[in-house]
Design a protein around this motif. Structure first.
Motif, mmCIF file in Angstrom:
data_model
loop_
_atom_site.group_PDB
_atom_site.id
_atom_site.type_symbol
_atom_site.label_atom_id
_atom_site.label_comp_id
_atom_site.label_asym_id
_atom_site.label_seq_id
_atom_site.Cartn_x
_atom_site.Cartn_y
_atom_site.Cartn_z
ATOM 1 N N GLY A 169 9.637 12.194 -40.748
ATOM 2 C CA GLY A 169 10.877 12.931 -40.986
ATOM 3 C C GLY A 169 12.073 12.392 -40.219
ATOM 4 O O GLY A 169 13.115 13.041 -40.160
ATOM 5 N N ASN B 14 3.290 15.623 -49.479
ATOM 6 C CA ASN B 14 3.201 16.808 -48.621
ATOM 7 C C ASN B 14 4.534 17.551 -48.697
ATOM 8 O O ASN B 14 5.512 17.122 -48.092
ATOM 9 C CB ASN B 14 2.895 16.357 -47.184
ATOM 10 C CG ASN B 14 2.906 17.514 -46.199
ATOM 11 O OD1 ASN B 14 2.890 18.680 -46.590
ATOM 12 N ND2 ASN B 14 2.928 17.185 -44.912
ATOM 13 N N ILE C 206 3.299 11.203 -48.103
ATOM 14 C CA ILE C 206 4.752 11.187 -48.237
ATOM 15 C C ILE C 206 5.308 12.589 -48.054
ATOM 16 O O ILE C 206 4.907 13.508 -48.771
ATOM 17 C CB ILE C 206 5.155 10.684 -49.663
ATOM 18 C CG1 ILE C 206 4.336 9.450 -50.099
ATOM 19 C CG2 ILE C 206 6.657 10.445 -49.761
ATOM 20 C CD1 ILE C 206 4.548 8.214 -49.284
ATOM 21 N N SER D 88 8.264 8.560 -42.989
ATOM 22 C CA SER D 88 9.488 8.049 -43.610
ATOM 23 C C SER D 88 9.234 6.940 -44.629
ATOM 24 O O SER D 88 10.063 6.045 -44.809
ATOM 25 C CB SER D 88 10.491 7.585 -42.539
ATOM 26 O OG SER D 88 10.881 8.681 -41.731
#
Ligand code: PEP
Length: 255
Positions: A178, A9, A238, A218
């Motif tokens: 993130g 992504n 991901i 993550s």
């Protein structure tokens, strides 16, 4: 059909030339891994304007596929600035991410809206990657299973058996997206197993076994192998690590 799958992504990152350069580097580095017997399906999800150019770089009839990050719920019409599932399919998309927590949080996407988007995506022949996941508050209140059960029931389980068979589910704990804080493989496994139980109750045991369920949050080149080795984890969605060809390739090789 259940399969190993890694989806990148890219979110709102990269210009057109940067995206084309990145995907050509990924397909070059991952060519051998993508041809192997254990190769996962690989889905690249760039921003809308990059879809065509990125799609052009993907080898035909290979494990590489093109995906979008969102679609509108209507087929066409006066919806300025929006993109329909039909248009996405026409530029070569096979997948679309729906219900990402950033869409839910920043764009007010509700389960009701997402259920319409799912229908639109499926009608256009796209495979939805439907995201669910709890906030840190929900996890700390010990309400993770109730919350995810509710997201599945109201967002997804209205689909017919045939429609549901096209869906990939991504479990993405919001606190891990993130943040560099990954769920442990045990935390991921227990939620994935719970999701499979809910599918068995809503559909049947075979549907539960046949559904591809990804982990996202993550995930990176260092932790992917451990996460993907869990019995109910079929791969990853991901974000950050999909923007680095070397890291994304290492993740593709983690099965
Ligand atoms: C995502 O955005 O779906 C995601 C999992 O991001 P990251 O890998 O950067 O946590």
């Amino acid at each position: 059909m259940r399969q190993n799958l890694v989806a990148g992504n890219w979110k709102m990152n990269l210009t057109y030339p940067e995206g084309v350069a990145l995907v050509s580097e990924i397909t070059r580095l991952a060519a051998e891994a993508a041809a192997g017997a254990n190769a996962p399906e690989i889905v690249i999800c760039p921003p809308f304007p990059l879809l065509h150019g990125v799609g052009e770089q993907l080898p035909k009839a290979s494990k590489f596929h093109l995906g979008a990050q969102n679609c509108h719920q209507k087929e066409s019409g006066a919806f300025t600035g929006e993109v329909s599932a039909k248009v996405l399919a026409s530029v070569g998309c096979e997948y679309v991410i729906l219900g990402h927590s950033e869409r839910r949080q920043y764009f007010g996407e509700t389960d009701e809206l997402l259920s319409q988007k799912l229908k639109a995506a499926l009608a256009a022949g796209l495979k939805p990657i439907f995201c669910v996941g709890e906030s840190l508050d929900t996890r700390e209140a010990d309400e993770t299973f109730d919350f995810i059960g509710q997201q599945l029931a109201s967002g997804l389980f209205h689909l017919s058996n045939e429609e549901f068979a096209q869906v990939v589910i991504a479990y993405e704990p919001i606190w891990a997206i993130g943040t560099g804080r990954t769920a442990t493989s045990a935390q991921a496994q227990e939620v994935h197993a719970f999701i499979r139980e809910q599918i068995a109750r809503a559909y049947d045991a075979q549907a539960a076994l046949d559904t591809t369920i990804l982990y996202g949050g993550s995930a990176n080149a260092q932790n992917a192998r451990e996460l993907f080795s869990q019995p109910d984890v079929d791969g990853g969605l991901i974000g950050g690590a999909s923007l680095k060809a070397v890291d994304f390739t290492a993740i593709i090789q983690s099965f």
